[in-house]
Design an enzyme around this catalytic site. Sequence first.
Site, PDB file in Angstrom:
ATOM      1  N   ASP A 148       1.419  15.373   9.425  1.00  0.00           N
ATOM      2  CA  ASP A 148       2.438  15.741   8.440  1.00  0.00           C
ATOM      3  C   ASP A 148       1.771  16.346   7.205  1.00  0.00           C
ATOM      4  OD1 ASP A 148       5.400  15.368   7.576  1.00  0.00           O
ATOM      5  OD2 ASP A 148       4.214  14.698   5.860  1.00  0.00           O
TER       6      ASP A 148
ATOM      7  N   TYR B  74       0.967  19.745  -1.037  1.00  0.00           N
ATOM      8  CA  TYR B  74      -0.171  18.814  -1.073  1.00  0.00           C
ATOM      9  C   TYR B  74      -1.499  19.521  -1.376  1.00  0.00           C
ATOM     10  CZ  TYR B  74       3.261  15.898   1.403  1.00  0.00           C
ATOM     11  OH  TYR B  74       4.401  15.221   1.776  1.00  0.00           O
TER      12      TYR B  74
ATOM     13  N   LYS C 139       6.051  22.123   5.108  1.00  0.00           N
ATOM     14  CA  LYS C 139       7.257  21.958   4.283  1.00  0.00           C
ATOM     15  C   LYS C 139       7.436  23.132   3.312  1.00  0.00           C
ATOM     16  CE  LYS C 139       6.705  16.910   4.457  1.00  0.00           C
ATOM     17  NZ  LYS C 139       5.305  16.538   4.320  1.00  0.00           N
TER      18      LYS C 139
ATOM     19  N   HIS D  21      11.475  20.701   1.889  1.00  0.00           N
ATOM     20  CA  HIS D  21      10.800  19.511   1.350  1.00  0.00           C
ATOM     21  C   HIS D  21      11.701  18.663   0.461  1.00  0.00           C
ATOM     22  CE1 HIS D  21       6.490  18.155  -0.020  1.00  0.00           C
ATOM     23  NE2 HIS D  21       7.313  17.134  -0.024  1.00  0.00           N
TER      24      HIS D  21
ATOM     25  N   GLN E 235      13.484  13.936   6.881  1.00  0.00           N
ATOM     26  CA  GLN E 235      12.332  13.083   6.537  1.00  0.00           C
ATOM     27  C   GLN E 235      12.607  12.429   5.186  1.00  0.00           C
ATOM     28  OE1 GLN E 235       7.857  13.726   5.030  1.00  0.00           O
ATOM     29  NE2 GLN E 235       8.133  14.617   7.056  1.00  0.00           N
TER      30      GLN E 235
ATOM     31  N   SER F 254       6.317   7.037   3.435  1.00  0.00           N
ATOM     32  CA  SER F 254       6.015   5.836   2.638  1.00  0.00           C
ATOM     33  C   SER F 254       6.397   4.565   3.398  1.00  0.00           C
ATOM     34  CB  SER F 254       6.701   5.886   1.269  1.00  0.00           C
ATOM     35  OG  SER F 254       6.229   6.997   0.525  1.00  0.00           O
TER      36      SER F 254
ATOM     37  N   LEU G 203       4.584   2.470   4.661  1.00  0.00           N
ATOM     38  CA  LEU G 203       3.698   1.331   4.364  1.00  0.00           C
ATOM     39  C   LEU G 203       3.861   0.901   2.903  1.00  0.00           C
ATOM     40  CD1 LEU G 203       0.526   2.634   6.261  1.00  0.00           C
ATOM     41  CD2 LEU G 203       2.245   1.002   7.070  1.00  0.00           C
TER      42      LEU G 203
ATOM     43  N   SER H 157       4.255   3.242   0.316  1.00  0.00           N
ATOM     44  CA  SER H 157       3.861   4.385  -0.510  1.00  0.00           C
ATOM     45  C   SER H 157       2.441   4.276  -1.071  1.00  0.00           C
ATOM     46  CB  SER H 157       4.850   4.645  -1.658  1.00  0.00           C
ATOM     47  OG  SER H 157       4.446   3.994  -2.838  1.00  0.00           O
TER      48      SER H 157
ATOM     49  N   LYS I 139     -11.162   2.620   9.250  1.00  0.00           N
ATOM     50  CA  LYS I 139     -10.708   1.373   9.892  1.00  0.00           C
ATOM     51  C   LYS I 139      -9.175   1.303   9.908  1.00  0.00           C
ATOM     52  CE  LYS I 139     -10.937  -3.596   9.073  1.00  0.00           C
ATOM     53  NZ  LYS I 139      -9.725  -3.714   8.273  1.00  0.00           N
TER      54      LYS I 139
ATOM     55  N   ILE J  69      -7.057   3.841   9.631  1.00  0.00           N
ATOM     56  CA  ILE J  69      -6.475   4.910  10.470  1.00  0.00           C
ATOM     57  C   ILE J  69      -6.383   4.403  11.915  1.00  0.00           C
ATOM     58  CG2 ILE J  69      -6.775   7.257  11.376  1.00  0.00           C
ATOM     59  CD1 ILE J  69      -8.306   7.930   8.755  1.00  0.00           C
TER      60      ILE J  69
HETATM   61  P1  NDP Z   1       2.135   5.298   3.121  1.00  0.00           P
HETATM   62  O1  NDP Z   1       3.326   4.476   2.813  1.00  0.00           O
HETATM   63  O2  NDP Z   1       1.938   5.800   4.514  1.00  0.00           O
HETATM   64  O3  NDP Z   1       0.916   4.369   2.687  1.00  0.00           O
HETATM   65  C1  NDP Z   1      -0.204   4.796   2.197  1.00  0.00           C
HETATM   66  C2  NDP Z   1      -0.929   3.695   1.437  1.00  0.00           C
HETATM   67  O4  NDP Z   1      -1.157   2.534   2.241  1.00  0.00           O
HETATM   68  C3  NDP Z   1      -2.225   4.248   1.065  1.00  0.00           C
HETATM   69  O5  NDP Z   1      -2.536   3.777  -0.211  1.00  0.00           O
HETATM   70  C4  NDP Z   1      -3.204   3.697   2.096  1.00  0.00           C
HETATM   71  O6  NDP Z   1      -4.476   3.578   1.511  1.00  0.00           O
HETATM   72  C5  NDP Z   1      -2.568   2.358   2.440  1.00  0.00           C
HETATM   73  N1  NDP Z   1      -2.732   1.978   3.866  1.00  0.00           N
HETATM   74  C6  NDP Z   1      -2.674   2.779   4.950  1.00  0.00           C
HETATM   75  N2  NDP Z   1      -2.834   2.079   6.077  1.00  0.00           N
HETATM   76  C7  NDP Z   1      -2.994   0.785   5.708  1.00  0.00           C
HETATM   77  C8  NDP Z   1      -3.208  -0.419   6.412  1.00  0.00           C
HETATM   78  N3  NDP Z   1      -3.298  -0.422   7.747  1.00  0.00           N
HETATM   79  N4  NDP Z   1      -3.333  -1.565   5.697  1.00  0.00           N
HETATM   80  C9  NDP Z   1      -3.273  -1.570   4.345  1.00  0.00           C
HETATM   81  N5  NDP Z   1      -3.061  -0.453   3.613  1.00  0.00           N
HETATM   82  C10 NDP Z   1      -2.924   0.719   4.297  1.00  0.00           C
HETATM   83  O7  NDP Z   1       1.957   6.540   2.107  1.00  0.00           O
HETATM   84  P2  NDP Z   1       2.630   7.853   1.627  1.00  0.00           P
HETATM   85  O8  NDP Z   1       3.559   7.518   0.530  1.00  0.00           O
HETATM   86  O9  NDP Z   1       1.499   8.778   1.387  1.00  0.00           O
HETATM   87  O10 NDP Z   1       3.493   8.420   2.834  1.00  0.00           O
HETATM   88  C11 NDP Z   1       2.919   8.866   4.046  1.00  0.00           C
HETATM   89  C12 NDP Z   1       3.057  10.369   4.232  1.00  0.00           C
HETATM   90  O11 NDP Z   1       4.419  10.761   4.200  1.00  0.00           O
HETATM   91  C13 NDP Z   1       2.398  11.231   3.153  1.00  0.00           C
HETATM   92  O12 NDP Z   1       0.994  11.267   3.272  1.00  0.00           O
HETATM   93  C14 NDP Z   1       3.089  12.530   3.404  1.00  0.00           C
HETATM   94  O13 NDP Z   1       2.533  13.177   4.524  1.00  0.00           O
HETATM   95  C15 NDP Z   1       4.519  12.078   3.688  1.00  0.00           C
HETATM   96  N6  NDP Z   1       5.367  12.046   2.476  1.00  0.00           N
HETATM   97  C16 NDP Z   1       6.437  12.908   2.406  1.00  0.00           C
HETATM   98  C17 NDP Z   1       7.251  12.953   1.301  1.00  0.00           C
HETATM   99  C18 NDP Z   1       8.406  13.899   1.252  1.00  0.00           C
HETATM  100  O14 NDP Z   1       8.959  14.117   0.155  1.00  0.00           O
HETATM  101  N7  NDP Z   1       8.816  14.485   2.359  1.00  0.00           N
HETATM  102  C19 NDP Z   1       7.017  12.078   0.132  1.00  0.00           C
HETATM  103  C20 NDP Z   1       5.921  11.154   0.333  1.00  0.00           C
HETATM  104  C21 NDP Z   1       5.148  11.145   1.465  1.00  0.00           C
HETATM  105  P3  NDP Z   1      -5.833   4.110   2.236  1.00  0.00           P
HETATM  106  O15 NDP Z   1      -5.760   5.589   2.343  1.00  0.00           O
HETATM  107  O16 NDP Z   1      -6.875   3.636   1.285  1.00  0.00           O
HETATM  108  O17 NDP Z   1      -5.869   3.397   3.565  1.00  0.00           O
END
Ligand code: NDP
Length: 324
Positions: free
Chosen positions: A51, A56, A85, A118, A191, A218, A220, A222, A276, A278
């Site tokens: 995605d 970005y 997007k 978007h 989305q 988001s 997880l 965000s 780890k 991922i």
């Molecule tokens: P997520 O909710 O997916 O979570 C990301 C956070 O959780 C990061 O800080 C990451 O840190 C941490 N994390 C990831 N895996 C784990 C795990 N297994 N255990 C503990 N912590 C974890 O984040 P986003 O808000 O970025 O949303 C995901 C994607 O959605 C974005 O990257 C983007 O592609 C899309 N998006 C789209 C939007 C839209 O308007 N259409 C708006 C927002 C997001 P770390 O990297 O350190 O692991």
Amino acid sequence: MSLSKAHRITMNDGNTIPVLGFGTYAPKSVPKSECEMATKVAIEVGFRHIDGAFRYENEKQVGQAIWAKIADGTVTREDIFYTGKLWSTHHRPELVRPALEETLKSLQFDYLDLFIIHWPVSFKPGKEKLPMDENHKIISDSVDLLDTWEAMENCKDAGLLKSIGVSNFNHRQLEMILSKTRLKYKPVCNQVECHPYLNQSKLLEFCKSKDILLVAYSALGSHREASWVDEKTPILLNDPVLGAIAKKYDRTPAQVALRYQIQRGVVVLAKSFNEKRIKENFQVFDFQLTSEDMEFIDSLNKNLRYLTFDHSKECTNYPFNDEY
Ligand code: NDP
């Protein structure tokens, strides 16, 4: 929902999408090279859905990562499902195709698998992605989203993309597209932010009734970037119910939050730039939550939206004033 071996589901236009996607957004402070590294790792561990977005500012690096994994034989271009997007400064119909072409150029692709609007609020065209006036207010643009949609349809007919959809639309805005006269293609997806604290049950039901997939971002809890997310909000992955369910399955709260979405027919995104985590995030296809667990997780809903995009609050088409 029928889930194929490749963990894909069929969209309303006949194309398929992997149910688990890799999120590529990271704050500006994160070096772009980390995104490239993480995208390579994601493909190595099995992610096939990536995605991305013009917004970005890392599509070049994401493209380089994908091409490196094609070059070393891990995947072919056809194995990868890439979502791009259309940013809000490109809503005017004459700007849609050039914006898509810019994304294709950054990625070195000749088509996108999915291209989505978007954000439903239109901004003044130009170099500034968030054009602001002297009072730090967004300078919006007056565009009929139905014209934007028609330009998206034309890009599909031109073979530059396979599927088209939207993001951050409320049900009224979806209905507006669906009832467009001479609608050629329905949006395949919407989305939106979706996780146990904002489970979007009403929007999900609406989308299902229209054969539109809900894609959860988001999921997880965000990125919690200070400039976007109120730091006083509770941290999703610290939730004790998610923790207890995870313990029962010898999994992590993140895996439970992802599995929850897949089992309710939602395509889910997970962002991590940590090797780890991922890997951990891809290990969600070998366990099953019971219907009781699903109900427990449903009961965590508190309509908590982490990303409210306050910059657009006063603009026409701001989507989050409606209930869903
Ligand atoms: P997520 O909710 O997916 O979570 C990301 C956070 O959780 C990061 O800080 C990451 O840190 C941490 N994390 C990831 N895996 C784990 C795990 N297994 N255990 C503990 N912590 C974890 O984040 P986003 O808000 O970025 O949303 C995901 C994607 O959605 C974005 O990257 C983007 O592609 C899309 N998006 C789209 C939007 C839209 O308007 N259409 C708006 C927002 C997001 P770390 O990297 O350190 O692991």
